[in-house]
Design an enzyme around this catalytic site. Structure first.
Site, PDB file in Angstrom:
ATOM      1  N   GLY A 150      -0.446 -18.165  -6.188  1.00 49.18           N
ATOM      2  CA  GLY A 150      -0.330 -18.385  -7.711  1.00 49.18           C
ATOM      3  C   GLY A 150      -1.259 -17.501  -8.273  1.00 49.18           C
ATOM      4  NE  ARG A 151      -2.400 -11.643  -6.466  1.00 52.57           N
ATOM      5  CZ  ARG A 151      -3.575 -10.991  -6.134  1.00 52.57           C
ATOM      6  NH1 ARG A 151      -4.418 -10.248  -7.137  1.00 52.57           N
ATOM      7  NH2 ARG A 151      -3.965 -11.168  -5.094  1.00 52.57           N
ATOM      8  CE  LYS A 187      -2.719  -1.387   3.487  1.00 48.28           C
ATOM      9  NZ  LYS A 187      -2.403  -2.744   3.676  1.00 48.28           N
ATOM     10  CG  HIS A 213      -0.558 -15.103   3.726  1.00 45.74           C
ATOM     11  ND1 HIS A 213      -1.740 -15.120   3.537  1.00 45.74           N
ATOM     12  CD2 HIS A 213      -0.194 -14.021   2.946  1.00 45.74           C
ATOM     13  CE1 HIS A 213      -2.351 -14.298   2.862  1.00 45.74           C
ATOM     14  NE2 HIS A 213      -1.235 -13.422   2.684  1.00 45.74           N
ATOM     15  CB  THR A 262       7.334 -12.800  -6.733  1.00 43.22           C
ATOM     16  OG1 THR A 262       6.241 -13.688  -6.889  1.00 43.22           O
ATOM     17  CG2 THR A 262       8.220 -13.139  -8.029  1.00 43.22           C
ATOM     18  CB  ILE A 263       6.494 -17.251  -3.216  1.00 42.24           C
ATOM     19  CG1 ILE A 263       4.758 -16.789  -2.978  1.00 42.24           C
ATOM     20  CG2 ILE A 263       7.416 -16.829  -1.877  1.00 42.24           C
ATOM     21  CD1 ILE A 263       4.223 -17.608  -2.290  1.00 42.24           C
ATOM     22  CG  ASP A 264       2.975 -15.620  -6.796  1.00 42.53           C
ATOM     23  OD1 ASP A 264       2.966 -16.365  -5.961  1.00 42.53           O
ATOM     24  OD2 ASP A 264       2.026 -15.061  -6.963  1.00 42.53           O
TER      25      ASP A 264
HETATM   26  O1  F6P Z   1       2.410 -12.186  -5.123  1.00 39.92           O
HETATM   27  C1  F6P Z   1       2.618 -13.314  -4.349  1.00 39.92           C
HETATM   28  C2  F6P Z   1       1.432 -13.433  -3.390  1.00 39.92           C
HETATM   29  O2  F6P Z   1       1.953 -14.518  -2.685  1.00 39.92           O
HETATM   30  C3  F6P Z   1       0.156 -14.007  -4.358  1.00 39.92           C
HETATM   31  O3  F6P Z   1       0.237 -15.435  -5.051  1.00 39.92           O
HETATM   32  C4  F6P Z   1      -1.129 -13.757  -3.394  1.00 39.92           C
HETATM   33  O4  F6P Z   1      -2.183 -13.725  -4.110  1.00 39.92           O
HETATM   34  C5  F6P Z   1      -0.539 -12.468  -2.727  1.00 39.92           C
HETATM   35  O5  F6P Z   1       0.952 -12.583  -2.866  1.00 39.92           O
HETATM   36  C6  F6P Z   1      -1.231 -12.460  -1.466  1.00 39.92           C
HETATM   37  O6  F6P Z   1      -0.803 -11.157  -0.991  1.00 39.92           O
HETATM   38  P1  F6P Z   1      -1.231 -10.529   0.302  1.00 39.92           P
HETATM   39  O7  F6P Z   1      -2.130 -11.505   1.000  1.00 39.92           O
HETATM   40  O8  F6P Z   1      -0.111 -10.361   1.142  1.00 39.92           O
HETATM   41  O9  F6P Z   1      -1.784  -9.255  -0.018  1.00 39.92           O
END
Ligand code: F6P
Length: 366
Positions: free
Chosen positions: A188-189, A79, A290, A143-145
Site C-alpha cells: 500500500g504505497r 522499467k 510480495h 493493482t493489488i493496491d
Molecule cells: O503498486 C503495487 C505495489 O504492490 C506497491 O504496493 C509496492 O510498493 C510495489 O508494487 C512494489 O513493486 P516492485 O517491488 O515490483 O517494484
C-alpha cells in the site's frame, strides 16, 4: 481468404493475481468473432520496442486454464515506460527517452488494429498519451493496491487481502501465546486499502495507513490499554507507505530505470519508535511483501478479471477506443482515459469504512 484483424495485449507495471484471467477472457471472447487474432507483447511494450521483438500469438493452447495461475504469462516490467524509456549510459547514469512515436509506428507497421493495455495508474497514463497519438487502445485496470478511483475495485485486491488476513490470523495466535505486540507490514504505497481491510477482517487493535499520519504516543497508549485490560497482546497492521506525524516514509532507491522508490521496512521503524516511546512489551515484525502479489487469485478476482477481459475485447470489436474498462455500481462498464487517470483512490479518513473500523476498536494513531 478473409482478412483477420489483430489485437496486441500486454501487461505492465507490478504483477497482480488475475492478469492471466484477463488475458484468457480477451482470447476467448475474440475467438467467438472468428475475425480477430490475439497476440501478446512480452514485458509490456518492451516486446515491441526491443530488438529482436518478442511478440507471441495467444492461441487457445497457450491460454487454456491460465485463469487459475498467478503472475502473467506475458511477463511484466516497471522499467519500460515508452514516454520515459530508461537508457543505461556507459557512466552508469540513466537517460530517459520519449519513444512513444516510435512505438505507435512499430505497432502499426506490425499490422495491429488495436492494443489492450492491462496495467495500473502509470500504465493507463501511457495509454492516454498513445491514444492521443492515434493508437487504437483500450485499458484494463489492475493493482493489488486498489488505488484507481475510476473503478469500484481492481482485481488482485481481494486476493491480497485474503493472503494478508490468513497471515494475520497466524500472527494472532503466536502474539497471544507470548504476550507480544506483532507488527505486520502490508503493501500500500499511497493508499491503505489492503491494511484497513485486513485490520477489520483479522480484528487488529491498530491500523496505520498513509492517509492518516500517526502519533506514536497514541499507538503506545492503545497498546498499554490492551495490556491493562488483561489481554496481554496486540496486533498491528501497517501499510508500507504509512508515516508518523512529522516523520518521513521509509524508502530505498529503486533499481536503475525503475519508476518508483522501493518501500518496505516501516514495520521495523515502527518497532523502534514504540520502544523509544516507552512501550514495554516484546515486539516482533513481519513484512509480507510480495507474497501478497503471488499465487492463485481468489474466485472474486478471477471473475472480475475475466469480465474485464471480455469487456475489453468487446470494446475493441466495436471500435470503441480511448477507454478503460471499469467496475461501476456492480456492473462492468468503461470510462475515458481522462477519467481513468484523473484522481487517485485514497482511503477517505471521514468515510464510513474508517468510522466503522474505529467503531470496532481499531486505532489509527490520529
Ligand atoms: O503498486 C503495487 C505495489 O504492490 C506497491 O504496493 C509496492 O510498493 C510495489 O508494487 C512494489 O513493486 P516492485 O517491488 O515490483 O517494484
Amino acid at each position: 481468404m478473409e482478412h483477420k484483424k489483430k489485437v496486441l495485449v500486454l501487461t505492465g507495471g507490478g504483477d497482480c493475481p488475475g492478469l492471466n484471467a484477463v488475458i484468457r477472457g480477451i482470447t476467448k471472447r475474440a475467438r467467438k468473432e472468428k475475425t480477430w487474432e490475439v497476440y501478446g507483447s512480452i514485458e509490456a511494450f518492451n516486446g515491441v520496442l526491443n530488438e529482436p521483438q518478442q511478440i507471441i500469438k495467444l492461441t487457445s493452447r497457450k491460454t487454456a486454464g491460465i485463469h487459475v495461475k498467478g503472475g502473467t504469462i506475458l511477463k511484466t516490467t516497471n522499467k519500460g515506460n515508452p514516454l520515459k524509456f530508461p537508457i543505461l549510459l556507459k557512466d552508469g547514469s540513466v537517460q530517459e527517452l520519449d519513444r512513444s512515436e516510435e512505438l505507435v509506428r512499430k505497432i502499426k507497421d506490425l499490422g495491429f488494429d488495436a492494443v489492450i493495455n492491462i496495467g495500473g495508474d502509470g500504465s493507463q497514463k501511457i495509454s492516454k498519451v498513445l491514444s492521443q497519438k492515434g493508437l487504437n487502445i483500450v485499458g484494463v485496470p489492475k493493482t493489488i493496491d486498489n488505488d484507481l478511483s475510476a473503478t469500484d475495485m481492481t482485481f488482485g485486491f481481494q486476493t491480497a487481502v485474503q493472503i494478508a488476513t490468513d497471515s494475520f490470523d497466524k500472527l494472532v495466535t503466536t502474539a497471544e501465546s507470548h504476550h507480544r505486540v506483532m507488527i505486520m507490514e502490508v503493501m500500500g504505497r499511497d493508499a491503505g486499502w489492503i491494511a484497513i481491510h485486513t485490520a477489520i477482517a483479522g480484528g487488529a487493535e491498530i491500523c496505520l495507513i498513509p492517509e492518516i499520519p500517526y502519533d506514536i504516543n497514541k499507538v503506545v497508549k492503545r497498546i498499554a490499554a490492551r495490556y491493562k485490560e488483561g489481554k496481554g497482546f496486540a496486533n498491528i497492521v501497517i501499510a508500507e507507505g504509512a508515516k508518523p506525524k512529522d516523520g518521513t516514509i521509509v524508502a530505498r532507491e529503486g533499481e536503475k530505470g525503475s519508476e518508483h522508490v522501493r518501500l518496505g521496512g516501516v514495520a521495523f521503524q515502527l518497532s523502534k519508535q514504540l520502544k523509544d516511546a516507552g512501550c514495554p512489551a516484546e515486539i516482533r515484525e513481519t513484512v509480507l511483501g510480495h507474497t501478497q502479489r503471488g499465487g492463485t487469485p481468489v474466485a472474486f478476482d478471477r471473475v472480475l478479471a475475466s469480465l474485464f477481459g471480455v469487456k475489453a475485447m468487446e470494446l475493441v470489436i466495436n471500435g470503441e477506443f480511448g477507454k478503460m474498462v471499469a467496475l461501476k455500481n456492480n456492473s462492468i462498464s468503461y470510462v475515458s482515459f481522462e477519467e481513468a487517470t484523473r484522481e487517485y483512490n485514497f482511503v477517505n479518513k471521514d468515510s464510513f469504512l474508517v468510522k466503522a473500523a474505529k467503531g470496532l476498536g481499531i486505532t489509527f494513531g490520529d
